[in-house]
Design a protein around this motif. Structure first.
Motif, PDB file in Angstrom:
ATOM      1  N   SER A  89      -9.839  60.019  62.230  1.00 10.28           N
ATOM      2  CA  SER A  89      -9.227  61.346  62.292  1.00 10.28           C
ATOM      3  C   SER A  89      -9.987  62.349  61.438  1.00 10.28           C
ATOM      4  O   SER A  89     -10.199  63.496  61.841  1.00 10.28           O
ATOM      5  CB  SER A  89      -7.772  61.280  61.821  1.00 10.28           C
ATOM      6  OG  SER A  89      -7.029  60.429  62.655  1.00 10.28           O
ATOM      7  N   LEU A  90     -10.402  61.914  60.249  1.00 12.40           N
ATOM      8  CA  LEU A  90     -11.170  62.804  59.369  1.00 12.40           C
ATOM      9  C   LEU A  90     -12.512  63.187  60.001  1.00 12.40           C
ATOM     10  O   LEU A  90     -12.899  64.362  59.981  1.00 12.40           O
ATOM     11  CB  LEU A  90     -11.406  62.139  58.014  1.00 12.40           C
ATOM     12  CG  LEU A  90     -10.192  62.048  57.095  1.00 12.40           C
ATOM     13  CD1 LEU A  90     -10.505  61.163  55.888  1.00 12.40           C
ATOM     14  CD2 LEU A  90      -9.756  63.429  56.644  1.00 12.40           C
ATOM     15  N   LEU A  91     -13.202  62.215  60.563  1.00 10.37           N
ATOM     16  CA  LEU A  91     -14.488  62.504  61.192  1.00 10.37           C
ATOM     17  C   LEU A  91     -14.329  63.382  62.431  1.00 10.37           C
ATOM     18  O   LEU A  91     -15.099  64.313  62.650  1.00 10.37           O
ATOM     19  CB  LEU A  91     -15.206  61.205  61.550  1.00 10.37           C
ATOM     20  CG  LEU A  91     -15.718  60.403  60.362  1.00 10.37           C
ATOM     21  CD1 LEU A  91     -16.234  59.041  60.820  1.00 10.37           C
ATOM     22  CD2 LEU A  91     -16.803  61.167  59.630  1.00 10.37           C
ATOM     23  N   PHE A  92     -13.325  63.099  63.232  1.00  8.98           N
ATOM     24  CA  PHE A  92     -13.064  63.917  64.421  1.00  8.98           C
ATOM     25  C   PHE A  92     -12.763  65.349  64.001  1.00  8.98           C
ATOM     26  O   PHE A  92     -13.322  66.301  64.546  1.00  8.98           O
ATOM     27  CB  PHE A  92     -11.888  63.340  65.219  1.00  8.98           C
ATOM     28  CG  PHE A  92     -11.515  64.178  66.412  1.00  8.98           C
ATOM     29  CD1 PHE A  92     -12.115  63.946  67.631  1.00  8.98           C
ATOM     30  CD2 PHE A  92     -10.571  65.185  66.311  1.00  8.98           C
ATOM     31  CE1 PHE A  92     -11.781  64.728  68.741  1.00  8.98           C
ATOM     32  CE2 PHE A  92     -10.237  65.962  67.407  1.00  8.98           C
ATOM     33  CZ  PHE A  92     -10.837  65.727  68.625  1.00  8.98           C
ATOM     34  N   GLY A  93     -11.883  65.518  63.025  1.00  5.16           N
ATOM     35  CA  GLY A  93     -11.510  66.858  62.571  1.00  5.16           C
ATOM     36  C   GLY A  93     -12.678  67.608  61.973  1.00  5.16           C
ATOM     37  O   GLY A  93     -12.846  68.811  62.204  1.00  5.16           O
ATOM     38  N   ALA A  94     -13.508  66.908  61.204  1.00  2.27           N
ATOM     39  CA  ALA A  94     -14.680  67.560  60.610  1.00  2.27           C
ATOM     40  C   ALA A  94     -15.642  68.021  61.705  1.00  2.27           C
ATOM     41  O   ALA A  94     -16.130  69.160  61.673  1.00  2.27           O
ATOM     42  CB  ALA A  94     -15.376  66.609  59.648  1.00  2.27           C
ATOM     43  N   GLY A  95     -15.893  67.163  62.669  1.00  2.00           N
ATOM     44  CA  GLY A  95     -16.774  67.543  63.773  1.00  2.00           C
ATOM     45  C   GLY A  95     -16.202  68.677  64.595  1.00  2.00           C
ATOM     46  O   GLY A  95     -16.918  69.604  65.004  1.00  2.00           O
ATOM     47  N   TRP A  96     -14.910  68.634  64.844  1.00  4.78           N
ATOM     48  CA  TRP A  96     -14.251  69.684  65.629  1.00  4.78           C
ATOM     49  C   TRP A  96     -14.334  71.008  64.884  1.00  4.78           C
ATOM     50  O   TRP A  96     -14.614  72.046  65.466  1.00  4.78           O
ATOM     51  CB  TRP A  96     -12.806  69.277  65.885  1.00  4.78           C
ATOM     52  CG  TRP A  96     -12.106  70.050  66.949  1.00  4.78           C
ATOM     53  CD1 TRP A  96     -12.619  70.488  68.136  1.00  4.78           C
ATOM     54  CD2 TRP A  96     -10.738  70.455  66.949  1.00  4.78           C
ATOM     55  NE1 TRP A  96     -11.657  71.133  68.868  1.00  4.78           N
ATOM     56  CE2 TRP A  96     -10.488  71.117  68.157  1.00  4.78           C
ATOM     57  CE3 TRP A  96      -9.699  70.305  66.042  1.00  4.78           C
ATOM     58  CZ2 TRP A  96      -9.245  71.651  68.478  1.00  4.78           C
ATOM     59  CZ3 TRP A  96      -8.459  70.824  66.370  1.00  4.78           C
ATOM     60  CH2 TRP A  96      -8.238  71.488  67.568  1.00  4.78           C
ATOM     61  N   GLY A  97     -14.084  70.969  63.582  1.00  7.57           N
ATOM     62  CA  GLY A  97     -14.121  72.197  62.799  1.00  7.57           C
ATOM     63  C   GLY A  97     -15.520  72.760  62.657  1.00  7.57           C
ATOM     64  O   GLY A  97     -15.716  73.981  62.706  1.00  7.57           O
ATOM     65  N   LEU A  98     -16.509  71.907  62.464  1.00  8.69           N
ATOM     66  CA  LEU A  98     -17.883  72.383  62.282  1.00  8.69           C
ATOM     67  C   LEU A  98     -18.497  72.889  63.581  1.00  8.69           C
ATOM     68  O   LEU A  98     -19.165  73.918  63.605  1.00  8.69           O
ATOM     69  CB  LEU A  98     -18.758  71.269  61.703  1.00  8.69           C
ATOM     70  CG  LEU A  98     -18.468  70.899  60.254  1.00  8.69           C
ATOM     71  CD1 LEU A  98     -19.230  69.635  59.869  1.00  8.69           C
ATOM     72  CD2 LEU A  98     -18.836  72.046  59.322  1.00  8.69           C
ATOM     73  N   ALA A  99     -18.298  72.147  64.663  1.00 10.21           N
ATOM     74  CA  ALA A  99     -18.951  72.490  65.925  1.00 10.21           C
ATOM     75  C   ALA A  99     -18.040  73.247  66.878  1.00 10.21           C
ATOM     76  O   ALA A  99     -18.523  73.927  67.786  1.00 10.21           O
ATOM     77  CB  ALA A  99     -19.452  71.228  66.608  1.00 10.21           C
ATOM     78  N   GLY A 100     -16.723  73.122  66.708  1.00  8.09           N
ATOM     79  CA  GLY A 100     -15.796  73.768  67.632  1.00  8.09           C
ATOM     80  C   GLY A 100     -15.673  73.029  68.946  1.00  8.09           C
ATOM     81  O   GLY A 100     -15.131  73.559  69.911  1.00  8.09           O
ATOM     82  N   LEU A 101     -16.170  71.817  69.004  1.00  6.35           N
ATOM     83  CA  LEU A 101     -16.110  71.015  70.226  1.00  6.35           C
ATOM     84  C   LEU A 101     -15.610  69.619  69.905  1.00  6.35           C
ATOM     85  O   LEU A 101     -15.776  69.130  68.796  1.00  6.35           O
ATOM     86  CB  LEU A 101     -17.500  70.890  70.861  1.00  6.35           C
ATOM     87  CG  LEU A 101     -18.077  72.113  71.545  1.00  6.35           C
ATOM     88  CD1 LEU A 101     -19.530  71.878  71.915  1.00  6.35           C
ATOM     89  CD2 LEU A 101     -17.282  72.485  72.777  1.00  6.35           C
TER      90      LEU A 101
END
Length: 144
Positions: A89-101
């Motif tokens: 969840s942390l990795l998914f959220g970080a990627g989503w927040g940084l890239a917006g995808l």
């Protein structure tokens, strides 16, 4: 054959929903996550529009022995919060927040996302391929 057709239709509807809702627009997603800046609350309606029908579908599915296509309904997994769920969840959220995808919109954005969309998809695939090895290494270092 019918199962593939229904999967194709469901995938098409999902992709159309991502496009119509703006989930493939990285600035809209990042605006949703920027709660202390230029916050854009419109994706709350997208989430509500997904969560409410899904909650109803889960209730209906729980009472069925077979799916609409005639296959047995799988038993739900027991709810469990463990290290893998938290780290994922942390990795998914970080990627989503940084890239917006995230995975679904990244595939939809390939047609218009330019080089950034391709780079994101390659990085996502690399992360998915590296995850099992990293998970095994983490399990050896810090047993669950």
């Amino acid at each position: 054959m019918h199962r593939n057709l229904y999967a194709f239709i469901a995938g098409g509807l999902f992709g159309a929903g991502l496009l119509v809702s703006g989930m493939v627009d990285t600035t809209k997603v990042q605006g949703w996550l920027d709660v202390f800046g230029a916050w854009d609350p419109t994706l709350a309606f997208v989430m509500g529009g997904a969560i409410i029908p899904m909650a109803i579908a889960w209730r209906v599915a729980a009472r069925r022995a077979k799916s609409v296509l005639g296959t047995p309904m799988p038993q739900p997994a027991p709810p469990r919060i463990d290290r893998n769920l938290v780290l994922g969840s942390l990795l998914f959220g970080a990627g989503w927040g940084l890239a917006g995808l995230c995975p679904g919109p990244s595939l939809a954005a390939l047609s218009f996302g330019g080089l950034g969309g391709v780079v994101f998809l390659i990085a996502m695939a690399a992360g998915m391929m590296m995850a099992p090895g990293l998970r095994a290494r983490l399990d050896r270092l810090v047993p669950a």
